[in-house]
Design an enzyme around this catalytic site. Structure first.
Site, mmCIF file in Angstrom:
data_model
loop_
_atom_site.group_PDB
_atom_site.id
_atom_site.type_symbol
_atom_site.label_atom_id
_atom_site.label_comp_id
_atom_site.label_asym_id
_atom_site.label_seq_id
_atom_site.Cartn_x
_atom_site.Cartn_y
_atom_site.Cartn_z
ATOM 1 N N HIS A 82 0.727 -1.094 0.046
ATOM 2 C CA HIS A 82 -0.113 -0.087 0.047
ATOM 3 C C HIS A 82 0.903 1.219 0.079
ATOM 4 O O HIS A 82 2.029 1.236 0.679
ATOM 5 C CB HIS A 82 -0.981 -0.107 1.236
ATOM 6 N N ASP A 161 -15.813 0.853 6.224
ATOM 7 C CA ASP A 161 -14.842 2.068 6.118
ATOM 8 C C ASP A 161 -14.966 2.793 4.918
ATOM 9 O O ASP A 161 -15.052 3.815 4.759
ATOM 10 C CB ASP A 161 -13.520 1.217 5.639
ATOM 11 N N SER A 183 -8.226 2.836 8.244
ATOM 12 C CA SER A 183 -9.052 2.497 7.061
ATOM 13 C C SER A 183 -7.978 1.734 5.930
ATOM 14 O O SER A 183 -8.550 0.967 5.486
ATOM 15 C CB SER A 183 -9.173 4.164 6.539
ATOM 16 N N LYS A 187 -8.908 -2.830 5.189
ATOM 17 C CA LYS A 187 -9.103 -3.405 3.653
ATOM 18 C C LYS A 187 -7.765 -4.591 3.184
ATOM 19 O O LYS A 187 -8.156 -5.064 2.611
ATOM 20 C CB LYS A 187 -8.957 -2.268 2.667
#
Lengths: 435, 435
Positions: A82, A161, A183, A187
């Protein structure tokens, strides 16, 4: 239990119990707790904070609001990455093919979102035919078959979320380290990852401006991952100047293709190799980061990464000819090289200002759902520390509107700050945190 | 101008401009700014505060959202009073007739609200037939004719305040000194008052627990009044023990009638005379507070105040016989005198606990719109500092349910704290602030 009591407890700086957080998130997900109570709660969290324990419980409550993917049949230790996002951040387009080529499957669900340029999906959709919406079944099948997927949200991961983020966006409650951390992590955990590389960008063009703030966010995300039994590596990386040269959509795809062919800007290539190395090592395909990075470099040099990218485009119905012939990609009608107004050493290329210029041109969105222009953007030709001669091309504006081209030019000229004396180049990474 | 930017500015501790406050209040009033944005804004105000200038601008914006009453035809300098509310606070029932009898018109629009006992209107409605809903025209006519009115909101004064208060009530955003101050003052200014006496109660049974907090609130309300060109006197008064003896509805009306007849508890009588004195002086009917207080005392002693109360009840269709024969007022089926469990000096009669006992019995509301039982309540027989013998009646429970009577008894017993050594009585007032 009453929502108003939970809001009041947080307002007064109290630590919410797991039961209180579960009650609040569940009630909000099912519209039993109205938006106005969630908004007041979110503002109280922004101003009062949350402990790591509360943040972990919030993450778990948001995971529990939806489906979870099971990737255990696909990889021994499924990995994910990410990036907190920045200007010119096309890293996924290069990292994912490298990692998949090295034998570590990496499926990514990306957002479109708001930003200085489009999201990763917008960039991929510069390639005609590319389909971003897959079913959860198709996602798993493609990941098993070719080792990479790049699509929108398939499964209903953490719907709480999504609902909370939409509310935070319009209530001034985005800037909260615990809310951002939970958040991101909900995921990733719901998506089935067991190991994760976080690229936390800091600087003028990033959400976190200082290494200190970026480290706080990274530390909290690493903590959540550790509590969830994940291996997490967080890199604090520079976003004071754009990453690579291109800021836009099609022009970023072109830069990614150059890089997959062994070229591309040196800073961007090195950044991608470092992140890919961590993913390859976490995925178990190399015994050390150094060995993993060598493997990553081989995947670029040998063309295996480019081949993986080709297979990705083919699997998702994109037109492969655009990979062989990048000049087919959408091209702006105006391409204006702007000469340097003076000579000197580049002391700053303000990433925020370059990003805002790209938005002016139409490469990014300032409102949800706005269309974007895939062709436009900015290509900077230098990096901080470079010695530039007067009259030498400083950057190129890709535009479809002369007035916007003019406005963007002025903005990007202002973003370039010169120094008479030599300036050190900016580092790629500031520090690394591990769970 | 965007609501989210105004919220974010307050979140970051900024001072909002008058234009920003007007934009926000106007948008909220007309449903252009949704509740969730107003809730986030209110929480940011609770935690970041507002300057006196911002608070004044908020007050003005809420006034501008509705109608304004013009009392200039009724009095040279129209007066009003406001009490922040407490346990056993039946002061309006005595002060208003005294002031009107002294020649100073005083019309009051009261709320029903939540509280330890009913609001002033609930108390008045212990008298059968009493009508609380008047038109604005009837309000002005009655005020001109008899000098006093006691009814619900007639004109649409500051509707933004009503809307915001309802939202604050369910979002944990009630406890904010600037929000409380502007909410009180906007209704008083819109109601046409040019001089105001504020009774800010502090202690266990009040919203503000300390003299310091009460003074902060009082100072801000005085400042708003001064900016609006009003004369304001704020009294910081004690609410550590119930005011007077009775806590309920009909039993409070009975105590008020006793007081209007020249009897009643000494502390309650002195409190009413002090407040009435300030109102009479501000209204121009006496040259000094001492003279005004003497005039107030005369209005009690001569029966003129009781007569004004009678005219008020008659004007609003209440059954006058209840004034001559207070025993007609609703009476509880259980009236239990509870003996003192020990002897000693009373060190504390916790007003909050006594108030909660009254709510248990049904004298107050814990939710909006709940019916209340006019007959029930608590009558304490002593004040802090009193020497009490073992077995002597300590308080009387008025109840219509044996189980609730039991629960309330235990609660009120706990509220009484004894000391072996002598204890000073509590003061009525701690300090006085003037604009």
């Amino acid at each position: 239990m009453r929502a108003v009591d939970i809001i009041s407890k947080k307002r007064d700086g109290g630590e919410l119990t797991r039961e209180e957080i579960d009650f609040f998130v569940e009630g909000f997900t099912h519209d039993e707790i109205p938006d106005y109570q969630a908004a007041a709660w979110a503002m109280a969290v922004v101003l009062r904070g949350m402990t790591p324990r509360e943040t972990y419980d919030l993450t778990q409550a948001m995971i529990a609001s939806g489906e979870r993917l099971d990737l255990s049949q696909i990889a021994r230790r499924p990995v994910d990455k990410h990036s907190t996002g920045g200007v010119g951040d096309k890293t996924t387009l290069v990292i994912q093919p490298i990692v998949a080529a090295a034998g570590v499957p990496l499926g990514k669900m990306s957002g479109r979102g708001l930003g200085f340029s489009g999201g990763t999906l917008d960039k991929m959709e510069s390639i005609p035919g590319y389909k971003s919406d897959l079913t959860a079944g198709a996602f798993l099948r493609q990941l098993r078959e070719i080792g990479l997927v790049l699509c929108g949200q398939t499964a209903k991961l953490a719907p709480a979320d999504g609902k909370l983020y939409a509310l935070r966006d319009v209530t001034g409650t985005v800037p909260s380290v615990p809310l951002i951390a939970s958040s991101v992590m909900c995921k990733k955990i719901a998506g089935g990852a067991k190991a994760l590389v976080l690229d936390v960008k800091v600087g003028a063009g990033a959400f976190m401006s200082s290494v200190r703030d970026g480290t706080r966010l990274a530390r909290l995300m690493v903590d959540i991952g550790r509590r969830a039994g994940m291996q997490v590596i967080a890199l604090i990386s520079d976003m004071n100047q754009p990453l690579g040269h291109a800021v836009g959509n099609a022009i970023e795809v072109r830069e990614a293709l150059d890089t997959l062919r062994g070229g591309g800007p040196a800073d961007f290539r090195e950044h991608c190799l470092a992140v890919a190395g961590h993913l390859i090592q976490l995925g178990g395909a190399a015994p050390s980061h150094a060995a993993a990075k060598r493997l990553a470099r081989d995947m670029l040099a040998g063309g295996e990464a480019l081949d993986k990218f080709r297979r990705l485009v083919r699997a998702q119905s994109g037109d492969e000819r655009y990979i062989e012939e990048p000049d087919r990609l959408p091209t702006a009608s105006i391409r204006k090289a702007v000469p340097s107004p003076r000579q000197g050493y580049l002391a700053e290329i303000n990433a925020l200002q370059v990003g805002m210029a790209a938005v002016i041109l139409g490469a990014g969105r300032s409102k949800k759902g706005e269309p974007i222009d895939h062709a436009v953007g900015i290509v900077v030709h230098h990096k901080v520390g470079d010695r530039v001669k007067k009259g030498e091309p400083l950057f190129t504006v890709h535009a479809n509107d002369p007035a916007k081209a003019e406005e963007a030019t002025e903005q990007v000229l202002k973003a370039h700050v010169f120094s008479r004396s030599p300036v050190d180049p900016l580092p790629l990474f500031y520090r690394t945190l591990r769970s």
